[in-house]
Structure formats: C-alpha cells, structure tokens
Design an enzyme around this catalytic site. Sequence first.
Site, PDB file in Angstrom:
ATOM      1  N   GLY A 331       0.839  -1.344  -0.392  1.00 20.17           N
ATOM      2  CA  GLY A 331       0.096  -0.106  -0.168  1.00 20.17           C
ATOM      3  C   GLY A 331       0.487   0.734  -0.024  1.00 20.17           C
ATOM      4  N   HIS A 390       5.605  -9.048  -0.816  1.00 22.81           N
ATOM      5  CA  HIS A 390       6.703  -7.881  -1.092  1.00 22.81           C
ATOM      6  C   HIS A 390       6.795  -8.159  -1.728  1.00 22.81           C
ATOM      7  CE1 HIS A 390       7.459  -3.861  -0.135  1.00 22.81           C
ATOM      8  NE2 HIS A 390       8.749  -4.162  -0.460  1.00 22.81           N
ATOM      9  N   ARG A 473      17.561  -7.783  -1.704  1.00 28.19           N
ATOM     10  CA  ARG A 473      17.612  -7.841  -0.427  1.00 28.19           C
ATOM     11  C   ARG A 473      17.154  -7.250   0.768  1.00 28.19           C
ATOM     12  NH1 ARG A 473      22.306  -2.875  -0.316  1.00 28.19           N
ATOM     13  NH2 ARG A 473      21.571  -1.728  -2.932  1.00 28.19           N
TER      14      ARG A 473
END
Length: 629
Positions: A331, A390, A473
């Site tokens: 978001g 994500h 990473r």
Amino acid sequence: MSGLAASASAAPSLSSWSSLATSRFTPVAGPAPSFRTQACGLRCWIAAKLKLQKALKRHHGCQLQRNLDARGRGNDKVPDYLEAASLTEKRSHWNMHLAYDSGGEMANTSSDTLDSSADQEKSVPQGHIPSEISSPVQKEESAVPRRHSNNEPSLCIAVIGATGELARTKVFPALFALYYSGFLPRNVGIFGYSRKKLTDEGLRSIIEANLTCRVDHHENCDDKLSEFLKRTYYVDAGHDNKEGMVRLNSRMAQIEGIGAANRIFYLAVPQEALLDVALPLADGAQTKQGWNRIIIEKPFGFTGLSSQRVTQSMLSRFEEKQIYRIDHLLGKDLIENLTVLRFSNLVFEPLWSRTYIRNVQVVFSEETSNEIQGRYFGNYGIIRDIVHSHILQTIALFAMEPPVSLDGEDIRDEKVKVLRSIRKVDLEDVVLGQLKDTSGKVDRYTKSMTPTYFAAAMYIDNARWDGVPFFIRTGMGLMTNRAEIRIQFRHVPGNIYRERFGHDIDLDTNELVLRDQPEEAILLKVNNKVPGLGLQVDASELNLLYRDRYNTEVVPDSYEHLLLDVLDGDSHLFMRSDELAAAWNVLTPIIHEIDQNRVAPELYEAGDRGPINAYYLAAKHGVRWDDDW
C-alpha cells in the site's frame, strides 16, 4: 350531480367487493356522492395501493403478476386477495372518473396517511398473504428501526479478531481515517467480532485509545470521533463461530436498509484460525442484498501445499473476486508509482528492458527488531513473510508487460506471467542471515534456523528481461529503514568521455531510484560537466523530494490505501489465487533445499549492514551496491 350519477351507473360491478367488508374503504356507489367522499376513497386507495405493492414486490410480486395475467386469460382461478387487489384498482379509476366529471380537483392526500402507509412494512412468508394484505390499510406492527432508508447501498465492515493488536493499532485507526476524510458513508456500520466478553462500550473504549485525528484535519475532530464510535458495535463470538456468525449477521441486518447492502469482512486472525472463521462466515454472515468482500492477512500459508489447501477451501465457499489477500507493504506510494512512472512517461517506457537496464535491486530493510521474536524465531521467517508477497509482487509490478487496462484483473493477468517466468533459484545465489539475540537467552537463536535476512539473485526468463539480474535484499534489525527500487542502466557504448571521469568508470552508470524510505523521493543519476575551467565529468542526482514538491506532513497509512481499494473493488494490489501459487512455485524449491541441507544463517549484529556474504553475491552477478546501505 347528474353527471356523477351517470358515471356511477356505468361503473363495473362490485359484487365481489363485499369480501372486503372489514376494510376501511367506503364504496362510492350512491347516486349523488359528495366530493369529500370521493377524495376520501381515493386517499384510502392510494395508501392501500402503496402498501400492497410493497408487500407483493418484496415477496412474490412476479408470481402475483403472472396470476393476474392468467386471470385475464381465464386459465386459472384467482385467489381472493388478488381479486380484491384487482377490484381495488378498478375502483380507484371509477373514483377518479367521478372526481373529474364533477369538475373538482383531486384532494391533497394527507401526508400522515401516505407516509405511514408507505413506510410501514411487515414480513410476509413466501406463498402466503395474511389478512393484513387483504385489508391493506389496517395498522401494522412497527418493524425493527433501520438507520438506512435512502437509495444508496448500506455498508457494514466487520473486523474479525477485533481485540487483537493488528485490529487495535492498524485496522480501526485506518477505518476512522477513511471515515474522517469522507471515504466511508455516514451511515456505515463498524462491527468488532471476538471471543472476549465485551459490550459495545467496551469495544469503543479500546478503539478510542488508538484513534487520533490527522494533523491536517483538526476540524470537528471530537464530533467525528463521537460519530464513528456510535457506529461501532461488538459481537461476542462465543465458543462456536457458526452461532457467532449468525449473531453478527443479525446485528448487521438491524442497521441495513431495505435496498442493497454491502459487507466487508477483515479477518485479522492468525493463519491457523483462518478457516475456522472464514467457513462459518461464508455460511452465516454474508448478505444476499449486495456484494461481500473478504480480506485475508499475510503470510498466506506455511508451504505451497498448505497454501493450496487453504485456497481450495476458500474457493469452495467464496468467489475469487470476493477474496482480497492484503499485504500492507504493497500500500506504499512507491508501489503505486511504479506503473504511473513507467506507463505515463515516454522517457522511461522505451528503456524498460534488457536492452538498457543492467540490473534491478529491490531493497527492504527495517531497523526495528521488536517483532522478530514472534515472527522470525518462530517458524515463518522472512522468506514466507516478506519475500513471498511484498518482494515478488514488487518485481511482478515492475517487470510486467503493459496491461490491457488499469482494471485489476488485467494487471493481475500480467503479474502472474512474470511470476511464472522466474527461473529456479540456485542455493549458491542465496544468502541467509539471522539477527543475534539480545535478550540474554543465547540458545534461542542457536537452536533456530529461521532467517531474518535474505539476499538472492533472481532472473526472469522472457524476451524483455533475459539475463538481467533482479537482486533482492531484505532484513530486520539493520542499520536503517529503507524501501527502494534501484535501477542501474548499462554503460554508454564507446563513451567518448570515459577518460574525463575523475573516478572509477564504473560509477558513471545512470541510475533511477524510486524510494519510499527513509525519505520519499525519485532520484535520477546523470553525468554532467563540473563547473569551471577545463572539462571534467561527474555524476549528479536530479532529485524529486516529495517533501519539497508536495504536502507530505501527513501521509495516509498503507492500510488506508488498501482498505479504500477494497471498498472500490480495485484488486490490482492483492494476490489472486494463481499469483499465490506461482509465488510458492518460485520459493518452495529453495526453501526445501535450505531445510534439507540445514543451511545455517550468518549471524549479524543489530544495527549492522547484514551478512558480509551478501556483498560477494552482488559482485558475482555484477551488481554494485549503494554505499549508504
């Protein structure tokens, strides 16, 4: 009056009218009816007609209409109450005819009579018309008071697990912010559902402790807060979610209107309890008067197999379009800006391929380690919690082909193609790290193999990105909070200014940085002449700092963004079932290999840069890291 008498004599036969003798109607059949009598009859008829039409429409109006049509064709016998309705309508035309023949005006109907008749409702069992319908103007029992009476759909939002930390600190504050800003309807109903023994006031006290008004919205803060809390209700789940969902459905129905009613269910519960809540919800708490949308929190399963089982169970009760798998990290404005920057700027779109891009770095780090003990020294770890959703979603949005439209399904169609094209990750291209435990219990981290740091080089095997490393990473407890996408472009072929650089030629690479933390910005690194005599070339940044360009004193929380997307039905930032499966297909082989080989994560100190082996991995794939990380 002779005209009236003539009209009366020409009226249809009223022999069957006697079956309505108990009605408050007074037939105007005399030879010289007064105008007041005519108006009264018309007024009563209007009230009865409104009431009858509502009852017929709500329950089985279509069947009644077919019966009326059949009566005209003489095929079936018409029930008495239909005969009465038909005669009532005929009688009304006769009364109106009398009034117009007399040269008078139709009297104004009493507002009290019309309003009470139009607003009063009473449930009628299907297939049965009680005596109240036969006598339409008979006074009814008042229905349960409803707060929604206009033509707009009502909205109820239920937070399942309402007393948990996620609901208290994130979900309810986000809902209040949306309500305060006018994105939720004023008559919205907010419901908390949990197994704790609470009252409405008890839940309101818990919510109020975590609510604040925006810095830029101080006006009427107390009034808005009071209004929001008044629209908040608590439902005790008890020991059986089946019964609890029935109670939730009942309380929602009390404030929903007679028209469309929409519902959102936010399942702020652990994965282990997801199906125990979702399945009874599907059976007992969904509305049939509008849409239902279900929000599920990450992580989405522990393995690909367990995720598939949960997905199958969910799809057995819900449609795919109802399910919104939420990851609050998606978001961020950084994610939303990916497609805007690429597809709305001609300067970038032609460069978005292997022809010009040397590598792509996706960076996400957090300096806080407050949640590590629960999330990472348990079983899930950073791969299942951060990388699966994500990171892979960020790569998919970055690398996808132009969608047909901005419709959520069109965007998700392109994202899943990217996920399916990611090459199998080799164990040699992965670095794991684990934050040293500072609680004094030395054996805690030595007995756990769950990583809190993950670095890897991934490749997308398609025509656009073949050979371009996507370097990931991400870690917890590191030196700084950072969330960015760094795009390094290739060198200029045959650069004639090569000898004019006053530093390593490798540093002359153009870079585009999309940053959300520590400071929201878009940075473009270009080469330019150093001012002064002579010709020396240096690398500089063209900066778009959001704090300088926009009013970013208060930035909406990511939960606000995503909840508003759910309300609008925009699904492009939520994982579809095939995306979920494709992401697990990317990570499951490497997770199994890590477990089988018992790969020990490299330990690192809190506030450090992370494992040193991650730097060697980047050099192996020709990726130059930013020195600030």
